[in-house]
Design a protein around this motif. Structure first.
Motif, mmCIF file in Angstrom:
data_model
loop_
_atom_site.group_PDB
_atom_site.id
_atom_site.type_symbol
_atom_site.label_atom_id
_atom_site.label_comp_id
_atom_site.label_asym_id
_atom_site.label_seq_id
_atom_site.Cartn_x
_atom_site.Cartn_y
_atom_site.Cartn_z
ATOM 1 N N PHE A 160 0.828 -1.210 0.000
ATOM 2 C CA PHE A 160 0.000 0.000 0.000
ATOM 3 C C PHE A 160 0.864 1.262 0.000
ATOM 4 O O PHE A 160 0.663 2.175 -0.801
ATOM 5 N N PHE A 161 1.848 1.307 0.897
ATOM 6 C CA PHE A 161 2.642 2.536 0.987
ATOM 7 C C PHE A 161 3.567 2.723 -0.225
ATOM 8 O O PHE A 161 3.915 3.845 -0.569
ATOM 9 N N ALA A 162 3.932 1.637 -0.868
ATOM 10 C CA ALA A 162 4.752 1.786 -2.080
ATOM 11 C C ALA A 162 3.884 2.175 -3.273
ATOM 12 O O ALA A 162 4.144 3.167 -3.946
ATOM 13 N N TYR A 163 2.834 1.409 -3.535
ATOM 14 C CA TYR A 163 2.096 1.594 -4.781
ATOM 15 C C TYR A 163 1.055 2.711 -4.712
ATOM 16 O O TYR A 163 0.723 3.306 -5.731
ATOM 17 N N ASN A 164 0.499 2.976 -3.517
ATOM 18 C CA ASN A 164 -0.511 4.025 -3.441
ATOM 19 C C ASN A 164 0.050 5.342 -2.921
ATOM 20 O O ASN A 164 -0.540 6.382 -3.119
ATOM 21 N N ARG A 165 1.188 5.270 -2.242
ATOM 22 C CA ARG A 165 1.765 6.489 -1.697
ATOM 23 C C ARG A 165 3.114 6.846 -2.311
ATOM 24 O O ARG A 165 3.711 7.852 -1.953
ATOM 25 N N GLY A 166 3.608 5.995 -3.185
ATOM 26 C CA GLY A 166 4.858 6.322 -3.859
ATOM 27 C C GLY A 166 6.078 6.270 -2.958
ATOM 28 O O GLY A 166 7.106 6.872 -3.255
ATOM 29 N N LEU A 167 5.985 5.531 -1.848
ATOM 30 C CA LEU A 167 7.125 5.432 -0.944
ATOM 31 C C LEU A 167 8.015 4.256 -1.351
ATOM 32 O O LEU A 167 7.549 3.304 -1.963
#
Lengths: 138, 523
Positions: B177-184
């Protein structure tokens, strides 16, 4: 002779590509060909773009800027790779086949630490496609 | 992405680039130094290391049994809630994203990374161990009775079913979630940005990432070391190949070389390929055991295993007033600490291949499908083993002497023993390869500051190091040194339990914000 020329680009390291971009532009003008700028990106966030969409926007902007310089029609093709460090050749070959380009102009000596277009890539790509490949040393 | 919306972390932003390498500073050098220090410690003072790291593990299990149990139950409920709540509709990578792998390959990869070898050995050994009171019985059920058999199957399912996969689900979903939806960046610290903001870039983030690297590499390397001696034991038992240090090292070298080939070829050309091969062989072995062990018994077994699981899950999840302390500390709490120490690795790998799935789809596949598969596998392997043990047939009638041989003892009572046992050894080796290659990719990701395109030489380094650690420990300190570092890896389960609980909170917060954002966009 050539209708569509592809130039694989690494947006993070454009300097070493300058000569290849110039050659591609000259050839495009000469043959009145379209230039397709291809960029490889992973779906996971990268230093350059947080999403593939953002990468597409950056590549679009880059292509338009190139078009403004050489005046030929352009397109920007984002090539998604699951594991860019490992399957760059494979995804490039597939992109070349799918986009129907007849000439690929590749810069050959990019910074080694990115591994995005190491010298070996040109050779590997050449053996696996029907398109003509022009390797441009910087 | 607007400027004020820009993530507080960018992949590779704190990386150092020298000599063709591209790594996070200080996570890479500090991880490497800590690994070296622990190995020297285990080699020079194997006994002290074993007793001290063993004491750390024992201490965390003894004093925090309640925490492990509560957390384990909480993770299951948390995941089930996300499956049914409207939040489950959120798609990893945004509404337009589409899955990158077919369901079958996706599932094969997450299963191979998550369970694998353990299930091979323990699906036979564990039910028999409980049934014969090898180290306590679940809920103090009487050994050797029908009630004992039912508790044995229920407890084995409890350890390999919803709970471990909920642990993986929480970590996997947070990272995805934090990688793909938040670009982290795809690294552990990213999951804490809603709470810690910019501080995740500092020492809190470094510590989380380094501990994750240590837990992963020592977990993998010690499993490889023990697994090599188990596989060598199997080879000795089956083909009279002497079980020497040489044979064990040869197995480690073989596995490492193939894993190197796999990481070099990358996710599509290597990891996915071996996971698929793995699944086909596992399916063949399963079918064989089902058919030759008795199809009718298997079908009955499916029903009874499910019932055993359902009827025992609540009493086994309880931590108050337990009377079977020996058993529940030695097995359940140990397992929970073990799964949690694996969770950075498995969770991160699952995240890497799950873009484009919805939260609901993700958790269903990570939680429910493996549990169903485990019921099937356990009904066939555990069911046969228990019935052999109960009927007094073969070696299992005497309980499990040597855990690594239990599987072969069970197969011995079925036809075509040499063929199936060879297939079992092959499967064990491939499971090692799929754990080793995906593990190296994960460690490479973390130590490259979340970059997924770091130079291939780095992943080669980690895959090699894993084999070298296993070999050196086996050669220099034998099983004492291996036990020491394995205990160290399991001991990381305690701090990571807290990390995971915070992660749940952070994830819930993130998902809630995402839903609100989507509603606003739709309005």
């Amino acid at each position: 002779m050539y209708n569509k020329i592809m130039v694989p680009v690494d947006l993070a390291h454009l300097d070493p590509l300058a000569k290849a971009l110039e050659v591609a532009a000259d050839l495009a003008r000469h043959y009145r060909a379209e230039v397709c700028y291809a960029g490889v990106t992973a779906t996971a966030p990268s230093p350059l773009a947080h999403t593939p969409q953002e990468y597409q926007q950056k590549l679009d902007a880059f292509s338009k800027q190139q078009a403004a310089e050489h005046g030929q029609p352009v397109s920007a093709r984002v090539v998604i790779s699951h594991d860019p460090a490992a399957d760059l050749d494979a995804v490039l070959v597939k992109a070349i086949e799918e986009s129907g380009v007849d000439l690929v102009v590749m810069g050959t000596h990019l910074p080694r630490h990115l591994g995005i277009l190491m010298p070996s890539h040109g050779g590997k790509v050449a053996t696996h496609t029907d398109a003509s490949i022009l390797l441009v040393r910087p | 992405m607007k400027q004020d919306d820009a993530p507080v972390l960018t992949p590779g932003q704190d990386n150092t680039q020298i000599m063709g390498l591209d790594f996070h500073n200080p996570v890479f050098p500090l991880s490497a130094l800590a690994i070296l220090a622990f190995i020297l410690y285990a080699l020079v003072y194997p006994d002290a290391a074993n007793s001290q790291l063993g004491a750390a593990r024992g201490w965390s299990i003894e004093h925090f049994d309640w925490l492990f149990m509560i957390a384990g139950n909480f993770f299951v409920l948390f995941c089930l809630a996300l499956i049914v709540l409207p939040l489950g509709r959120i798609r990893l990578g945004g509404a337009q994203a589409r899955p990158e792998y077919s369901r079958l390959s996706w599932f094969a990869m997450l299963f191979a990374a998550g369970m694998g070898i353990g299930l091979m050995f323990w699906s036979v050994a564990e039910p028999v161990a409980y049934y014969t009171d090898w180290y306590g019985t679940p809920l103090n059920a009487a050994a050797g009775t029908a009630e004992g058999a039912s508790a044995a199957m229920g407890a084995t399912m409890f350890h390999w079913g919803l709970h471990p996969w909920a642990i993986y689900g929480v970590v996997g979903l947070s990272l995805a979630f934090f990688a793909y939806n938040r670009g982290l960046p795809l690294t552990l610290r990213s999951a804490f940005t809603p709470l810690l903001g910019r501080h995740t870039r500092g020492w809190i983030g470094h510590t989380i990432d380094i501990v994750a690297v240590l837990a992963t590499i020592f977990g993998l390397a010690t499993s490889l070391g023990f697994g090599a001696s188990q596989a060598a034991g199997g080879l000795a038992y089956l083909f009279n190949i002497p079980n020497t240090l040489g044979t064990q090292i040869a197995i480690i070298v073989l596995v490492t070389v193939v894993a190197l080939f796999s990481v070099w070829r990358g996710i599509d050309g290597g990891v996915k390929l071996f996971s698929n091969i793995n699944m086909v062989i596992a399916l063949a072995l399963l079918l064989f055991v089902v058919i030759t062990g008795g199809t009718l018994m298997f079908v009955n077994g499916l029903v009874s295993t499910t019932l055993d699981y359902v009827t025992h899950i609540v009493p086994l999840s309880n931590w108050i007033g337990r009377e079977d302390t020996t058993w529940y500390h030695g097995w359940t709490v140990f397992y929970w600490a073990w799964w949690i120490s694996w969770s950075p690795f498995v969770g991160m790998f699952i995240a890497r291949v799950s873009r484009g799935r919805t939260v609901r789809e993700f958790l269903t596949a990570v939680l429910l499908v493996p549990t169903l598969v485990t019921i099937v596998w356990m009904s066939a392997f555990g069911g046969n083993a228990l019935s052999q043990s109960a009927a007094g047939v073969g070696e299992l009638a005497n309980g499990i002497g040597d855990v690594s041989l239990a599987m072969f003892h069970m197969l011995e009572q079925l036809p075509l023993t040499t063929l199936t046992s060879s297939l079992a050894i092959l499967l064990v080796l491939i499971f090692f390869i799929t754990s080793s290659d995906s593990g190296s990719l994960v460690i490479d990701n973390i130590t490259a500051g979340g970059k997924t395109d770091a130079p291939r030489s780095q992943r080669v380094f980690w895959a090699t190091l894993e084999g070298v650690i296993a070999g050196v420990l086996l050669y220099g300190g034998g099983s004492t040194a291996l036990s020491a570092l394995q205990a160290g890896a399991v001991a990381t389960g305690l701090p990571f339990t807290l990390v995971l609980l915070v992660m749940c909170f952070s994830l819930a917060l993130g998902l809630h914000q995402e839903q609100r954002k989507q509603r606003l966009a739709a309005a």
